[in-house]
Design a protein around this motif. Structure first.
Motif, mmCIF file in Angstrom:
data_model
loop_
_atom_site.group_PDB
_atom_site.id
_atom_site.type_symbol
_atom_site.label_atom_id
_atom_site.label_comp_id
_atom_site.label_asym_id
_atom_site.label_seq_id
_atom_site.Cartn_x
_atom_site.Cartn_y
_atom_site.Cartn_z
ATOM 1 N N LYS A 264 -5.089 13.057 -14.240
ATOM 2 C CA LYS A 264 -6.264 13.909 -14.029
ATOM 3 C C LYS A 264 -7.429 13.374 -14.857
ATOM 4 C CE LYS A 264 -7.744 18.725 -14.530
ATOM 5 N NZ LYS A 264 -7.382 20.054 -15.097
ATOM 6 N N ASP A 265 -8.635 13.453 -14.298
ATOM 7 C CA ASP A 265 -9.854 12.986 -14.987
ATOM 8 C C ASP A 265 -9.692 11.541 -15.437
ATOM 9 O OD1 ASP A 265 -10.762 15.601 -14.662
ATOM 10 O OD2 ASP A 265 -10.070 16.219 -16.645
ATOM 11 N N TYR A 420 -5.223 18.921 -6.009
ATOM 12 C CA TYR A 420 -6.171 18.098 -6.769
ATOM 13 C C TYR A 420 -6.168 16.705 -6.163
ATOM 14 C CZ TYR A 420 -8.174 15.305 -10.579
ATOM 15 O OH TYR A 420 -8.940 14.437 -11.320
ATOM 16 N N SER A 422 -8.465 12.900 -6.491
ATOM 17 C CA SER A 422 -9.541 12.115 -7.081
ATOM 18 C C SER A 422 -9.435 10.689 -6.567
ATOM 19 C CB SER A 422 -9.433 12.135 -8.612
ATOM 20 O OG SER A 422 -10.282 11.164 -9.194
ATOM 21 N N HIS A 469 -16.865 7.980 -8.610
ATOM 22 C CA HIS A 469 -15.799 8.970 -8.784
ATOM 23 C C HIS A 469 -15.958 10.083 -7.750
ATOM 24 C CE1 HIS A 469 -14.543 7.617 -12.959
ATOM 25 N NE2 HIS A 469 -15.683 6.967 -12.778
ATOM 26 N N ASN A 471 -14.121 13.613 -6.335
ATOM 27 C CA ASN A 471 -13.131 14.615 -6.735
ATOM 28 C C ASN A 471 -13.137 15.790 -5.772
ATOM 29 O OD1 ASN A 471 -11.949 13.901 -9.584
ATOM 30 N ND2 ASN A 471 -14.133 13.428 -9.717
ATOM 31 N N SER A 473 -10.857 19.609 -5.394
ATOM 32 C CA SER A 473 -9.814 20.463 -5.966
ATOM 33 C C SER A 473 -9.906 21.853 -5.356
ATOM 34 C CB SER A 473 -9.950 20.541 -7.482
ATOM 35 O OG SER A 473 -11.206 21.092 -7.845
#
Length: 556
Positions: A264-265, A420, A422, A469, A471, A473
């Motif tokens: 994550k991240d 989630y 990404s 990036h 993302n 969610s």
């Protein structure tokens, strides 16, 4: 004032309690539970089959090809787990650090334990005997392009305790092939993994009593070793941020293509000058999905292979059923998950927290666009149980990258599972896909269900340090498709001048023009299309902006 000995003891205890209260909770870590272990055939009733979609965890082992093997595969494969850097190798783990809840970073340090499982793989020969490829430790050999083969070490995270202590197994592994004709090793796959782990030294003769199953496993370097390690994995402390820097030297050119991860991240930095790669992020929680028990008489009607009679007889004797355990980094696993459809239980069996990243080797003909050799094109991260384990598919029709995911609708607690997703794309690759004007374009992420309808998701797009990036969610499962695309900048309309004469013109002056802007009205309504989908005698109508027939259905 005189203080009695009894009161002095009381004051000492109070001082200790006060000191403990003042220690920040982040420094004491978090007591987490042992990692969830999926059921196997022993948990399936006689006469039944169950499928288990258990989060994949690669086995970090070092092994060399066996040139005397009968099995050709054993002659040409190798794996090398990189050691901590000590100045004696060009490829190694340079730094490991972790971030505490207060934002500070601390360094971890490696232990000297080099225990690894004794056998990497086995193959059943025509004569009924097993040919085993054993693991081994070996030095780096730059002349043969071979990195050092170490073991997956435990690293000590002093202030980030989990349920089993403060040690974490960290492994960076390069795998590939060996060419006997050139005597060269050709690494082409990269994997990195972090696991909260406890190891206890126990005697080989008593490991079954000392190492409880299924939470723990017993490993030895050689079958004849008198002692080995009882290994138990644990869940991560919440939101633990981990950063790992790896020196790769000439092996950096082996790190290319698309990667998948359970981070994550995620942040990545590739330093070409000092030949290093740094990865940072937090673990993701991934659920295990499973089917209902399916009787042997139902298997063929569900599109599954029947169980041979001799196997059934053996299982009846052993009082077990059949378990199908799916390796989730294979393309077939997602297809099987979709095929099983309503046979998948709506709730997960359990969840694991995972921190790992690995290269994707499956690149089909439709995925070759913009896949430059020698560059990391992008990394996909998801908490979905199953997913497309190849590079995201390029859709020429709408210039999007598509990625399919799947999981049970609910967690084992009954709460709805929130997805989630990404995707980090190298800016070089992004420009190849979408052109050179990325900074002035907008991007979109859509999460489409099987019916073509878009589910609710929170999305964001950020460009940072030469990486784009994406993302998404908050979407739900079971089998959505995620589309990522850039939208070209919309040109600003040029006003159309309208000249109007003044009603009271001055004789000595020219008419003063009055300029107003006229535009054609713009409709905010998005046109939806309805299509008819058929599957045998079944018919479904799907209405959406870009309708797609459900899995198994064809457009009429």
């Amino acid at each position: 004032m005189r203080v009695s000995r009894k009161n002095l003891r009381k004051l000492s205890w109070l001082a200790i309690v006060a000191l403990l209260v003042q220690i920040p909770s982040s420094a004491r870590g978090e007591i987490t539970k042992p990692a969830f272990v999926s059921p196997d055939a022993r948990n399936v009733d006689i006469g039944y089959w169950r499928g288990f979609f258990y989060p994949y965890s690669f086995v970090p082992l070092s092994y060399l090809p066996n040139l005397r093997a009968t099995t050709d595969f054993h002659k040409r494969i190798f794996g090398a787990v990189l050691p901590p850097c000590d100045g004696n190798q060009t490829a190694c783990i340079s730094e490991v650090s972790y971030q505490l809840p207060d934002g500070s970073w601390k360094s971890a340090r490696p232990t000297s334990d080099i225990t690894q499982r004794d056998v990497y793989i086995g193959n059943l020969l025509p004569n009924g005997e097993w040919e085993k490829l054993y693991s081994s430790l070996f030095p780096e050999d730059v002349s043969k392009n071979r990195p050092q083969g170490d073991a997956a070490r435990l690293w000590i995270f002093n202030d980030a305790e989990h349920g089993g202590g403060n040690t974490y197994q960290i492994s960076v592994q390069l795998t590939g092939s060996y060419s006997e004709s050139s005597d060269l090793y050709l690494p082409n796959n990269f994997s990195l993994q972090v696991i909260p782990q406890k190891r206890v030294r126990v005697a080989s003769a008593t490991w079954m009593e000392s190492c409880p199953s299924p939470q723990s496993t017993f490993i030895v370097n050689k079958p004849t070793d008198a002692f080995g390690n009882c290994v138990t994995n644990y869940d991560f402390p919440k939101e633990l941020n981990v950063r790992i820097k790896v020196k790769l030297a000439s092996f950096l050119t082996s790190i290319n293509g698309w990667f998948d991860s359970r981070i994550k991240d995620l942040a990545i930095d590739i330093n070409e000058s000092d030949r290093t790669i740094t990865l940072e992020g937090k673990p993701l929680m991934v659920p295990t999905a499973a089917t209902r028990p399916i009787g042997y008489s139902e298997l063929e009607s569900q599109g599954l292979n029947p169980i041979p009679k001799e196997v059934q007889e053996r299982q009846t004797k052993d009082k077990t059923g059949t378990a199908g355990v799916y390796q989730l980094n294979l393309p077939q696993s997602l297809d099987d998950f979709l095929k099983l459809g309503t046979n998948i239980n709506s709730s997960a069996l359990g969840e694991n927290t995972i921190w790992q990243i690995s290269s994707l080797s499956g690149v089909t003909g439709e995925n070759t666009k913009c896949l430059n050799k020698g560059i990391v094109n992008g990394i996909v991260s998801t908490n979905a149980t199953v997913y497309d384990s190849t590079a995201p598919k390029w859709n020429e029709e709408d210039s999007s990258l598509n990625f399919r995911v799947g999981a049970a609708h609910q967690l084992s607690s009954g709460d709805v599972f929130q997805g989630y997703y990404s995707m980090i794309v190298n800016s070089v690759t992004a420009r190849c896909y979408w052109g050179n004007n990325l900074s002035h374009a907008s991007a979109s992420i859509s999460v489409l269900g099987e019916s073509g309808q878009q589910s609710v998701a929170t999305t964001s797009v950020v460009t940072r340090n030469n990486w784009v990036h994406f993302n998404a969610s908050g979407f739900t499962f079971s089998s959505p498709t995620i589309k990522v695309k850039y939208l070209a900048p919309t040109p600003t309309p040029t006003p159309t001048p309208v000249v109007t004469a003044s009603p009271n013109p001055t004789p000595s002056a020219s008419p003063t023009p009055s300029v107003t802007s006229t535009r054609a009205p713009v409709s905010n309504e998005i046109k939806k299309i309805t299509i008819t989908c058929i599957k045998g005698k079944l018919t479904k109508k799907v209405t959406a902006v870009k309708p797609v027939c459900p899995t198994g259905y064809k457009k009429k």
